[in-house]
Design an enzyme around this catalytic site. Structure first.
Site, short mmCIF file in Angstrom:
data_model
loop_
_atom_site.label_atom_id
_atom_site.label_comp_id
_atom_site.label_asym_id
_atom_site.label_seq_id
_atom_site.Cartn_x
_atom_site.Cartn_y
_atom_site.Cartn_z
N ASP A 5 43.27 34.74 -33.28
CA ASP A 5 43.79 34.18 -34.53
C ASP A 5 43.43 32.71 -34.71
O ASP A 5 44.06 32.00 -35.49
CB ASP A 5 45.31 34.39 -34.61
N HIS A 28 15.93 19.06 -31.88
CA HIS A 28 17.32 19.41 -32.18
C HIS A 28 18.17 19.45 -30.91
O HIS A 28 19.10 20.26 -30.79
CB HIS A 28 17.38 20.77 -32.91
N ASP A 44 21.10 10.73 -33.32
CA ASP A 44 21.06 11.16 -34.73
C ASP A 44 22.46 11.67 -35.03
O ASP A 44 22.86 12.74 -34.59
CB ASP A 44 20.01 12.27 -34.88
N ASP A 103 23.55 10.40 -42.64
CA ASP A 103 22.61 10.97 -41.66
C ASP A 103 21.74 9.83 -41.14
O ASP A 103 20.81 9.40 -41.83
CB ASP A 103 21.77 12.05 -42.39
N HIS A 146 7.55 16.64 -37.83
CA HIS A 146 8.49 16.96 -38.92
C HIS A 146 8.17 16.13 -40.15
O HIS A 146 7.33 15.25 -40.10
CB HIS A 146 9.95 16.79 -38.47
N HIS A 152 14.64 14.26 -46.48
CA HIS A 152 15.21 15.38 -47.23
C HIS A 152 16.25 14.81 -48.17
O HIS A 152 16.74 13.69 -47.97
CB HIS A 152 15.84 16.41 -46.27
N HIS A 182 21.20 18.50 -45.51
CA HIS A 182 19.93 18.85 -46.15
C HIS A 182 20.34 19.36 -47.52
O HIS A 182 20.65 20.54 -47.70
CB HIS A 182 19.17 19.91 -45.35
N GLU A 201 12.94 9.18 -42.43
CA GLU A 201 13.15 9.34 -41.00
C GLU A 201 11.91 9.70 -40.21
O GLU A 201 11.84 10.76 -39.59
CB GLU A 201 14.24 10.40 -40.76
N TYR A 226 7.20 11.56 -30.83
CA TYR A 226 7.76 12.29 -29.68
C TYR A 226 6.59 12.58 -28.74
O TYR A 226 5.72 13.39 -29.07
CB TYR A 226 8.44 13.58 -30.17
N ARG A 285 13.06 8.03 -33.22
CA ARG A 285 13.18 8.31 -34.65
C ARG A 285 14.05 7.20 -35.24
O ARG A 285 14.99 6.73 -34.58
CB ARG A 285 13.80 9.70 -34.91
N GLU A 342 16.09 6.61 -38.83
CA GLU A 342 16.47 7.33 -40.05
C GLU A 342 17.51 6.57 -40.84
O GLU A 342 18.56 6.19 -40.31
CB GLU A 342 17.05 8.71 -39.66
N1 GLY Z 1 20.32 15.24 -38.72
C1 GLY Z 1 19.49 16.16 -39.37
C2 GLY Z 1 18.30 15.53 -39.92
O1 GLY Z 1 18.01 14.41 -39.59
O2 GLY Z 1 17.62 16.08 -40.74
MN MN Z 2 17.91 13.73 -41.68
MN MN Z 3 19.39 12.99 -38.87
#
Ligand code: GLY
Ligand code: MN
Ligand code: MN
Length: 447
Positions: free
Chosen positions: A37, A240, A257, A268, A347, A351, A358, A391, A395, A412, A414
């Site tokens: 529960d 990730h 991050d 973010d 990447h 976004h 996102h 961002e 790497y 990174r 961002e």
């Molecule tokens: N923290 C997710 C991204 O940077 O897209």
């Molecule tokens: Mn991001």
């Molecule tokens: Mn991020």
């Protein structure tokens, strides 16, 4: 009526106008059982919340477009017994009044009322395939209407995805939303600065993560906006990574991050800093490369530039740096063309950001919007009041052809950015990021 309630109402009116005719149904997110529960922390559905401001589970919004547009809420009944256990519920009558719906009913009446509301309507706006449970509920309703054809009732002949209309609306943030995003950004930026002052060799990554949670909650954020990444040393090369259970080593970098959610709105931020407070020469070379790429990308965030312009600017700087540092071979044009840079930067550069980390919104123009066959021109144009992240990173995993002093460095940087008539406003600017500022902050903390 307080101002944001008016804003939610205005959004419903805007959606009703763009629907023209037909009925829209938006289900709130379900509660999810974790075990027995116990539930996972509840998070409302972003589309539902965007139109209602209503946070209770088991709620549904129905919008009837046409000559007399109507917005109707279905929600849980008042229930003294359940409220003793789980907390306050508005109930339909109070919800209607406070959140200014035209009508409100008990969620228990949904199936019966929905059949009536959908009868003889030309079009249904619904996010089909998002939830099998919601799909089944709506399909049962349509089926029931089709069995009543002899009584002159018909089901909508057309189903459209309501999110297509909402995604366009959600792309442009109002001043109420921008204010929340600024506050969310400030809380997260403060947490990153605090982490730089707190982190020391020998600590565990999760101890640094705990500092973020502490900082988020004590400033009123309701949750992290996504699972925090606290990645020291080689862990930063796992994009990730979220095990967050390694010990911080003297001489390594720490990539974090982490962002929070404030009244539905995400921040973010990523920052990368040396655990002992001083970048090595190799770390500094790569850090300054990523920072230059980020600043070049941010400079491209302006009205009229296409979505991909910041990514292209970041790539241009990164690829030249990869060549200079002997990570990639050949001319810049050749490395861009072959995509060899993807070994180190795999990447994209950002976004949309908003209710979702996102966030909603197309990155390409719709066919109707696109006037040119030129591939780049098909990217959506940046316009005032859009919010996005910038961002870039790099790497460097160990490999024979990679200079050894760069091995296992992941970086990174961002920030969250608002498009304004005067260029980019960096909402997260208070999170320190130059080499000099990071080292000074960490030095001061160590004294
Ligand atoms: N923290 C997710 C991204 O940077 O897209
Ligand atoms: Mn991001
Ligand atoms: Mn991020």
């Amino acid at each position: 009526m307080n101002t944001h309630i008016t804003e939610f109402k205005a959004r419903r009116e805007q959606l009703l106008t763009s629907m023209g005719q037909g009925v829209a149904i938006l289900f709130n997110a379900p509660e999810v059982i974790r075990n027995r529960d116990s539930h996972y922390a509840y998070r409302f559905d972003s589309y539902f919340y965007y139109l209602t401001g209503f946070k209770e589970p088991e709620s549904v919004l129905v919008l009837i477009a046409g000559d007399t547009p109507k917005s109707i809420l279905f929600c849980r009944d008042k229930d003294i017994e359940r409220e003793i256990w789980d907390g306050f519920r508005y109930g339909a009558a109070a919800a209607r009044e406070i959140f200014v719906f035209d009508e409100a009913y008990s969620i228990n009446e949904l199936d019966a009322v929905l059949v009536k509301l959908l009868a003889n309507q030309p079009k249904l706006y619904f996010s089909l395939s998002e939830s099998a449970v919601d799909d089944a509920r709506v399909m049962t309703c349509l089926k029931s209407l089709r069995t009543q054809a002899r009584h002159g009732l018909s089901a909508p002949h057309e189903i459209a995805d309501v999110r297509d209309l909402l995604d366009e609306m959600r792309l442009y943030k109002s001043s109420y939303e921008i204010n929340l995003m600024r506050r969310s950004a400030n809380i997260a930026a403060g947490a990153h600065n605090r982490a730089m002052q707190y982190a020391k060799a020998g600590m565990m990554e999760y101890q640094v993560e705990a500092e973020f949670l502490h900082e988020f909650y004590r400033h009123g954020a309701q949750a992290p906006a996504y699972t925090s990444i606290v990645a020291s040393g080689a862990n930063a090369c796992t994009l990730h990574y979220n095990a967050n259970n390694a010990q911080l080593n003297n001489g390594d970098l720490l990539l974090i991050d982490a962002g929070c959610e404030l009244d539905g709105y995400a921040s973010d931020i990523t920052r990368t800093f040396p655990i002992n407070g001083k970048f090595t020469a190799a770390q500094k070379d790569l850090y300054e490369l990523v920072l230059s790429a980020q600043l070049a990308a941010i400079a491209q965030v302006k009205i009229g530039n296409h979505w991909n312009a910041p990514h292209e600017a970041a790539l241009d700087v990164l690829v030249q740096g990869f060549i200079d540092f002997k990570l990639c071979k050949g001319s810049k044009e050749a490395v861009l063309e072959t995509g060899d840079y993807r070994q180190f930067y795999m990447h994209r550069t950002g976004h949309w950001l908003g209710l979702d980390v996102h966030d909603a919104g197309e990155y390409k123009q719709t066919k109707a919007q696109a006037k040119s066959q030129d591939k780049q021109a098909n990217w959506r144009m940046l316009q005032a009041n859009m919010t996005l992240t910038v961002e870039p990173g790099c790497y460097i995993r160990p490999a024979d052809h990679v200079p050894q002093h760069f091995w296992n460095i992941g970086i990174r940087i961002e920030d969250d950015v608002l498009v304004t008539p005067h260029g980019a406003e960096v909402l997260t600017a208070s999170a320190v990021k130059s080499v000099a500022d990071i080292e000074a902050l960490m030095r001061a903390a160590a004294e």
